[in-house]
Design a protein around this motif. Structure first.
Motif, PDB file in Angstrom:
ATOM      1  N   HIS A  29      44.692  16.317  22.809  1.00  0.00           N
ATOM      2  CA  HIS A  29      45.117  15.382  21.793  1.00  0.00           C
ATOM      3  C   HIS A  29      46.175  14.502  22.411  1.00  0.00           C
ATOM      4  O   HIS A  29      47.254  14.936  22.727  1.00  0.00           O
ATOM      5  CB  HIS A  29      45.686  16.117  20.589  1.00  0.00           C
ATOM      6  CG  HIS A  29      46.564  15.247  19.772  1.00  0.00           C
ATOM      7  ND1 HIS A  29      46.098  14.108  19.192  1.00  0.00           N
ATOM      8  CD2 HIS A  29      47.871  15.317  19.472  1.00  0.00           C
ATOM      9  CE1 HIS A  29      47.090  13.525  18.544  1.00  0.00           C
ATOM     10  NE2 HIS A  29      48.184  14.240  18.718  1.00  0.00           N
ATOM     11  N   ASN A  30      45.851  13.259  22.613  1.00  0.00           N
ATOM     12  CA  ASN A  30      46.789  12.323  23.204  1.00  0.00           C
ATOM     13  C   ASN A  30      46.996  11.159  22.280  1.00  0.00           C
ATOM     14  O   ASN A  30      46.106  10.754  21.574  1.00  0.00           O
ATOM     15  CB  ASN A  30      46.216  11.750  24.493  1.00  0.00           C
ATOM     16  CG  ASN A  30      46.676  12.548  25.680  1.00  0.00           C
ATOM     17  OD1 ASN A  30      47.829  12.968  25.718  1.00  0.00           O
ATOM     18  ND2 ASN A  30      45.803  12.763  26.613  1.00  0.00           N
ATOM     19  N   ILE A  90      51.007  24.916  20.357  1.00  0.00           N
ATOM     20  CA  ILE A  90      50.205  25.609  21.375  1.00  0.00           C
ATOM     21  C   ILE A  90      51.078  26.472  22.294  1.00  0.00           C
ATOM     22  O   ILE A  90      50.607  27.034  23.278  1.00  0.00           O
ATOM     23  CB  ILE A  90      49.328  24.631  22.194  1.00  0.00           C
ATOM     24  CG1 ILE A  90      50.167  23.518  22.834  1.00  0.00           C
ATOM     25  CG2 ILE A  90      48.233  24.038  21.318  1.00  0.00           C
ATOM     26  CD1 ILE A  90      49.437  22.729  23.905  1.00  0.00           C
ATOM     27  N   ARG A  91      52.375  26.560  21.936  1.00  0.00           N
ATOM     28  CA  ARG A  91      53.269  27.462  22.680  1.00  0.00           C
ATOM     29  C   ARG A  91      53.734  28.596  21.791  1.00  0.00           C
ATOM     30  O   ARG A  91      54.542  29.424  22.182  1.00  0.00           O
ATOM     31  CB  ARG A  91      54.468  26.672  23.217  1.00  0.00           C
ATOM     32  CG  ARG A  91      54.041  25.641  24.241  1.00  0.00           C
ATOM     33  CD  ARG A  91      55.151  24.730  24.667  1.00  0.00           C
ATOM     34  NE  ARG A  91      54.661  23.772  25.660  1.00  0.00           N
ATOM     35  CZ  ARG A  91      55.361  22.772  26.153  1.00  0.00           C
ATOM     36  NH1 ARG A  91      56.621  22.615  25.767  1.00  0.00           N
ATOM     37  NH2 ARG A  91      54.840  21.945  27.031  1.00  0.00           N
ATOM     38  N   THR A 148      46.101  27.974  33.400  1.00  0.00           N
ATOM     39  CA  THR A 148      46.421  26.580  33.105  1.00  0.00           C
ATOM     40  C   THR A 148      47.938  26.509  32.948  1.00  0.00           C
ATOM     41  O   THR A 148      48.616  27.534  32.978  1.00  0.00           O
ATOM     42  CB  THR A 148      45.725  26.094  31.814  1.00  0.00           C
ATOM     43  OG1 THR A 148      45.993  27.029  30.772  1.00  0.00           O
ATOM     44  CG2 THR A 148      44.228  25.967  32.023  1.00  0.00           C
ATOM     45  N   GLU A 178      49.743  25.160  30.218  1.00  0.00           N
ATOM     46  CA  GLU A 178      50.019  25.675  28.872  1.00  0.00           C
ATOM     47  C   GLU A 178      49.273  26.999  28.703  1.00  0.00           C
ATOM     48  O   GLU A 178      48.291  27.269  29.403  1.00  0.00           O
ATOM     49  CB  GLU A 178      49.521  24.684  27.811  1.00  0.00           C
ATOM     50  CG  GLU A 178      50.101  23.285  27.920  1.00  0.00           C
ATOM     51  CD  GLU A 178      51.557  23.183  27.467  1.00  0.00           C
ATOM     52  OE1 GLU A 178      52.072  24.150  26.866  1.00  0.00           O
ATOM     53  OE2 GLU A 178      52.177  22.139  27.724  1.00  0.00           O
ATOM     54  N   PHE A 208      55.271  16.290  27.447  1.00  0.00           N
ATOM     55  CA  PHE A 208      55.221  17.225  26.318  1.00  0.00           C
ATOM     56  C   PHE A 208      53.867  17.007  25.636  1.00  0.00           C
ATOM     57  O   PHE A 208      53.506  15.877  25.349  1.00  0.00           O
ATOM     58  CB  PHE A 208      56.380  16.900  25.359  1.00  0.00           C
ATOM     59  CG  PHE A 208      56.534  17.878  24.234  1.00  0.00           C
ATOM     60  CD1 PHE A 208      56.962  19.179  24.478  1.00  0.00           C
ATOM     61  CD2 PHE A 208      56.243  17.502  22.923  1.00  0.00           C
ATOM     62  CE1 PHE A 208      57.113  20.087  23.434  1.00  0.00           C
ATOM     63  CE2 PHE A 208      56.398  18.405  21.877  1.00  0.00           C
ATOM     64  CZ  PHE A 208      56.833  19.698  22.137  1.00  0.00           C
ATOM     65  N   PRO A 209      53.108  18.072  25.402  1.00  0.00           N
ATOM     66  CA  PRO A 209      51.761  17.883  24.867  1.00  0.00           C
ATOM     67  C   PRO A 209      51.764  17.421  23.407  1.00  0.00           C
ATOM     68  O   PRO A 209      52.654  17.795  22.642  1.00  0.00           O
ATOM     69  CB  PRO A 209      51.146  19.274  24.987  1.00  0.00           C
ATOM     70  CG  PRO A 209      52.305  20.211  24.964  1.00  0.00           C
ATOM     71  CD  PRO A 209      53.447  19.475  25.619  1.00  0.00           C
TER      72      PRO A 209
HETATM   73  P1  XMP Z   1      46.928  22.475  31.149  1.00  0.00           P
HETATM   74  O1  XMP Z   1      47.438  23.483  30.179  1.00  0.00           O
HETATM   75  O2  XMP Z   1      45.549  21.991  30.795  1.00  0.00           O
HETATM   76  O3  XMP Z   1      47.872  21.211  31.003  1.00  0.00           O
HETATM   77  O4  XMP Z   1      47.028  22.930  32.573  1.00  0.00           O
HETATM   78  C1  XMP Z   1      47.915  20.127  31.899  1.00  0.00           C
HETATM   79  C2  XMP Z   1      48.914  19.114  31.350  1.00  0.00           C
HETATM   80  O5  XMP Z   1      48.401  18.543  30.143  1.00  0.00           O
HETATM   81  C3  XMP Z   1      49.316  18.754  29.083  1.00  0.00           C
HETATM   82  N1  XMP Z   1      48.540  18.991  27.864  1.00  0.00           N
HETATM   83  C4  XMP Z   1      48.404  18.092  26.887  1.00  0.00           C
HETATM   84  N2  XMP Z   1      48.926  16.866  26.740  1.00  0.00           N
HETATM   85  N3  XMP Z   1      47.827  16.663  24.698  1.00  0.00           N
HETATM   86  C5  XMP Z   1      48.650  16.162  25.615  1.00  0.00           C
HETATM   87  O6  XMP Z   1      49.135  15.051  25.427  1.00  0.00           O
HETATM   88  C6  XMP Z   1      47.256  17.880  24.782  1.00  0.00           C
HETATM   89  O7  XMP Z   1      46.510  18.303  23.911  1.00  0.00           O
HETATM   90  C7  XMP Z   1      47.574  18.627  25.930  1.00  0.00           C
HETATM   91  N4  XMP Z   1      47.202  19.861  26.357  1.00  0.00           N
HETATM   92  C8  XMP Z   1      47.827  20.064  27.553  1.00  0.00           C
HETATM   93  C9  XMP Z   1      50.144  19.958  29.496  1.00  0.00           C
HETATM   94  O8  XMP Z   1      51.391  20.000  28.820  1.00  0.00           O
HETATM   95  C10 XMP Z   1      50.258  19.709  30.979  1.00  0.00           C
HETATM   96  O9  XMP Z   1      51.247  18.730  31.250  1.00  0.00           O
END
Ligand code: XMP
Length: 322
Positions: free
Chosen positions: A156-157, A207-208, A318, A320, A200-201
């Motif tokens: 989700h961006n 999700i934390r 991953t 997160e 920050f996602p």
């Molecule tokens: P992962 O957990 O996939 O995360 O290794 C890689 C990077 O992506 C970010 N992340 C998100 N950013 N929406 C965002 O804007 C999301 O839904 C989302 N999910 C993961 C995560 O924080 C890390 O920087």
């Protein structure tokens, strides 16, 4: 830096021509990309740019207040902040599945943003542009291939916003890499700490918090997270780290406090070193810094009585946890 100053001047000039006396809407999160994009747009067309921040109830401690202050007061951005915490937390009630959480938050974000955009359109008479902080790597990723996380987790961006809105896109950062966006931010006079913030996602703390997301658990995590980040700054490690955060586990453990038994939540600290977020190594944080974080979190945050450090790399883990 003069390159970035030129880049900004060129963008401002061309966007003024393009937009004329029209209005532009854009979502901001407080992250470096949306902040730089919003400041550029404000320099170009002033209050005819309308920034919207959505508080989904899963932001970091004092985040909404801090971002509002920085963007409105320091950067003069015409910003409205919508507190939709109760709406989001209401919809997240009883939900424990990570993908479900992401979908609910993504969908609700679009609904809230759309409602706000309708109001702005009604008030300003005309509004036909949408500002997005898309970077060059996002463009490449969406054209050539999907990065591993895109297929593993629903992202989700702010970037993937309302296709239904029929607004023309303005993407000032489309040709830039992250370090160039930071340089541009500095050239625009945006505060250093804000330019160097970790990503920050979109779904935020939801999700934390493994398991159900409740207002109470958000509060616990906000406190622990704030302490951890403060200790990182104090020890001088913040900039060397790609991302650092605390995860609240759905597990309780036994502890002892004074002469009483405790039975409370376990928290994990995750700090990673990375350049592209596609791969990452756990950050080799000195034991003393870990120790300071752990004892402060356990002593100061009611509800957490044990702290662990995540030593997994990506892949196979991953960044997160959800
Ligand atoms: P992962 O957990 O996939 O995360 O290794 C890689 C990077 O992506 C970010 N992340 C998100 N950013 N929406 C965002 O804007 C999301 O839904 C989302 N999910 C993961 C995560 O924080 C890390 O920087």
């Amino acid at each position: 830096n003069w390159i970035m100053t030129d880049y900004a001047a060129e963008f401002i000039e061309s966007v003024r021509k393009q937009v004329g006396d029209g209005h532009v809407i854009g979502a901001v999160s407080g992250g470096v990309d949306s902040t730089v994009a919003a400041v550029l747009m404000t320099r170009a067309i002033g209050d005819r740019f309308h920034a919207v921040m959505v508080d989904n109830g899963c932001l970091r401690k004092d985040e909404a207040v801090t971002v509002v202050k920085r963007l409105r007061e320091d950067c003069h951005v015409n910003l409205r902040c919508v507190d939709a915490s109760e709406r989001f937390l209401g919809l997240l009630k009883g939900v424990t599945d990570p993908e479900q959480k992401r979908k609910i938050i993504g969908r609700t974000f679009i609904d809230v943003f759309q409602e706000e955009a309708d109001k702005i359109q009604a008030d300003s008479g005309r509004c036909d542009y949408l500002l997005q902080g898309t970077l060059y790597p996002d463009v490449i990723e969406s054209i050539s291939y999907k990065g591993p996380s895109a297929t593993i987790k629903t992202h989700h961006n702010v970037g993937g916003l309302p296709a239904t809105m029929k607004l023309k896109l303005i993407e000032p950062l489309r040709e830039l890499f992250k370090d160039e966006v930071r340089a541009l931010g500095i050239a625009l006079g945006i505060e250093e700490n804000s330019v160097w913030r970790h990503p920050f996602p979109g779904p935020g703390l939801a999700i934390r918090i493994l398991g159900e997301v409740t207002a109470e658990r958000v509060k616990i995590l906000q406190e622990a997270d704030a302490i951890m980040i403060e200790e990182l700054h104090k020890a001088g490690h913040y900039r060397a780290i790609g991302q650092a955060f605390v995860v609240l586990l759905p597990v309780k453990s036994v502890g002892v406090m004074g002469d009483g038994r405790t039975y409370e939540d376990v928290a994990a600290i995750r700090c990673v070193e990375t350049t592209d977020y596609m791969t990452a190594d756990f950050y080799h944080l000195p034991y003393e810094v870990m120790g300071a974080m752990s004892s402060r979190i356990i002593n100061e945050v009611r509800g957490i009585n044990r702290v662990c450090y995540d030593i997994s790399s990506k892949p196979p883990a991953t960044i997160e946890w959800e």
